[in-house]
Design an enzyme around this catalytic site. Structure first.
Site, PDB file in Angstrom:
ATOM      1  CB  SER A  59      52.143-105.936  10.181  1.00 39.42           C
ATOM      2  OG  SER A  59      51.757-106.806   9.107  1.00 39.42           O
ATOM      3  CB  SER A  98      48.876-105.785   7.553  1.00 43.23           C
ATOM      4  OG  SER A  98      48.768-105.582   9.173  1.00 43.23           O
ATOM      5  CE  LYS A 144      53.530-108.562   6.696  1.00 45.84           C
ATOM      6  NZ  LYS A 144      52.394-108.255   7.013  1.00 45.84           N
TER       7      LYS A 144
END
Lengths: 452, 46
Positions: A149, A173, A74
């Site tokens: 997210s 997330s 990420k």
């Protein structure tokens, strides 16, 4: 589709090579990324260089747990010499000098990092509709969100753009996008995986963790990045869950569900019982105030990190994220401390619940992936907005810091994945993974893959 | 001295909307009995 465990085996048997595997993944990213907006940065040159190094080491007889296995990270995790944007324009040119601890652990295990995945701006949201880097699309239907997210990570894994990914989870997330994209995502116990070098959202709620196609893959990644591996070694995954006590918190966590989610999780519970688990109704504490507790802790912590950036570059934030962050400036310190004290009560009361059960099972999200255009609209006759609904069952476990995994437990009639959340005691990831693995091997939802 | 706040401290309309949501959710927190319960720390294994 090949799993991470398959890739490790094929590499060990020399049936494929790190360079061949990495080139295949990079070429697939080239084909799909423009449409799916899964990666912010693709690290082709660095990945091929790492793959060549892994190839030489394998030829010399040196082996490491993930040697030559392509994975993604990420774009919230610092990567040495590679820009780390946090999904934000403010950080568009930010190039860290060091790797985040978890990234270094992945590299030390021989993993090949193919790129930095898309996310909700500053990880502060659950849609990954990102005004700066594009909307990460759902692999099962590109008109739908991937969740967030860590939406880019989840979509990348589901699409085979790497065999695993690192995500982060402050209110869901990792687990929400895992659920919406039909993969497995583990939020470990608070503090178990290092957050050093991960751009913070809310220090006391942030968790770092792995995402992959199967429970075994997630366990393999987790073992590499686990900061407490010596103290709490993972038990082997056997598929045996006879006698395991499963708690079902029907109040709150099984209310206001989309009917197909209700049906899928209900079937999964029956499946667990058939496999020898014993299922009990339980009550989790303080569900009426948990959203307020999360907001009162997260909001000032988020503002505290962003204050200097907002003062310098407020115009570079999207309006809604800026508004959410600014709200944290005017809250009372008394309410922050009160929320942290209620958090203590919630932890104590959860401990009591876990004296009677080994794991707790809930739906991960009350609804499947909404359409991109519908995230701000009510999801049914219920006035709750779709994006708000997504965190309803996950955020509680960030407050109490317990390990929680999301695994696929079915599909809607429209072919969208449904996720089930399994939660354990502090530092008991072993039992969480054990129950998840037993269900997964029985149900075999991982055999169904998207065709973008 | 005026009590009027610095214009820089004024919140945007988006922030005001979020603040209202947070404060609505905070009402319930103030009625939780806490006695001498301290703020949370990292969870510990059994």
């Amino acid at each position: 589709m090949m799993t991470l465990a398959d890739a490790v085996k094929l590499l060990a048997r020399r049936e494929t090579s790190p360079v061949e595997l990495t080139e295949t993944v990079l070429n697939r990213i080239d084909t799909l990324n423009e449409k799916m907006r899964v990666f912010i940065t693709v690290t082709r040159d660095e990945a091929l260089q790492s793959a060549r190094k892994a190839e030489h080491e394998l030829a010399a007889g040196h082996t490491r747990p993930l040697q030559g296995v392509p994975v993604s990270v990420k774009d919230l995790y610092d990567t040495q010499g590679i820009r780390t944007t946090a999904g934000a324009k403010v950080f568009a040119d930010r190039v860290p000098e060091q790797d985040a601890v978890a990234v270094k652990m992945l590299k030390d295990a021989g993993a090949v990092i193919v790129g930095k995945t898309n996310l909700h701006e500053f990880a502060y949201g659950v849609t990954t509709i990102n005004p700066h880097y594009g909307t990460a699309r759902n692999p099962w239907n590109p008109d739908r969100i991937s969740g967030g997210s860590s939406g880019g990570s989840a979509s990348a894994v589901a699409l085979g753009l790497g065999f695993g990914s690192l995500g982060s989870d402050t209110g869901g997330s990792i687990r929400i996008p895992a659920s919406l994209c039909g993969i497995v995502g583990l939020k470990p116990t608070y503090g178990r995986v290092s957050l050093r070098g991960v751009v913070p959202l809310s220090w006391s709620l942030d968790h770092a963790g792995p995402m992959a196609q199967t429970v075994q893959d997630v366990a393999m990644l987790f073992q590499v990045i686990d900061g407490e591996a010596r103290k709490y070694p993972l038990a082997p995954l056997t598929g045996d869950i006879k006698g395991i006590r499963v708690g079902v918190p029907r109040t709150y966590f099984y209310e206001r569900l989309a009917p197909e989610v209700d049906g899928a999780v209900g079937s999964a519970l029956k499946n667990l019982e058939k496999s020898g688990a014993r299922v009990f109704d339980v009550d989790l504490p303080r569900t009426a105030v948990q959203r307020g507790v999360w907001l009162q802790i997260a909001s000032p912590e988020v503002y505290s990190f962003h204050e200097p950036y907002l003062k310098k570059n407020a115009n570079l934030y999207s309006a809604d994220i800026r508004g959410r962050i600014e709200a944290g400036r005017v809250l009372l310190s008394m309410d922050y401390v009160r929320a942290q004290r209620i958090r203590t009560l919630m932890q104590r009361e959860c401990k009591s619940v876990f004296e009677t059960v080994d794991v707790i099972v809930t739906p991960t999200t009350p609804i499947p992936a909404p359409r991109i255009d519908d995230v701000g609209k009510p999801w049914s006759s219920d006035p709750e907005k779709a994006a708000t609904a997504l965190t309803r069952f996950t955020r509680f476990f960030n407050i109490v810091g317990l390990p929680a995994i999301s695994i696929p437990c079915g599909f809607t009639s429209e072919g969208l994945p449904i996720g089930m959340q399994i939660v354990g005691k502090p530092f008991d990831e072993s039992t969480v993974l054990r129950v998840a693995y037993a269900y997964e091997q029985d149900a075999k939802w991982f055999e169904r893959r998207p065709t973008p | 001295m005026s009590n009027q706040s610095d214009p820089d401290d004024e919140l945007s309309p988006e922030a005001k909307e979020i603040l209202k949501i947070i404060l609505d959710d905070t009402i319930g927190l103030r009625s939780v009995e806490l006695d001498s319960v301290p703020p949370a720390t990292v969870p510990e294994a059994e």
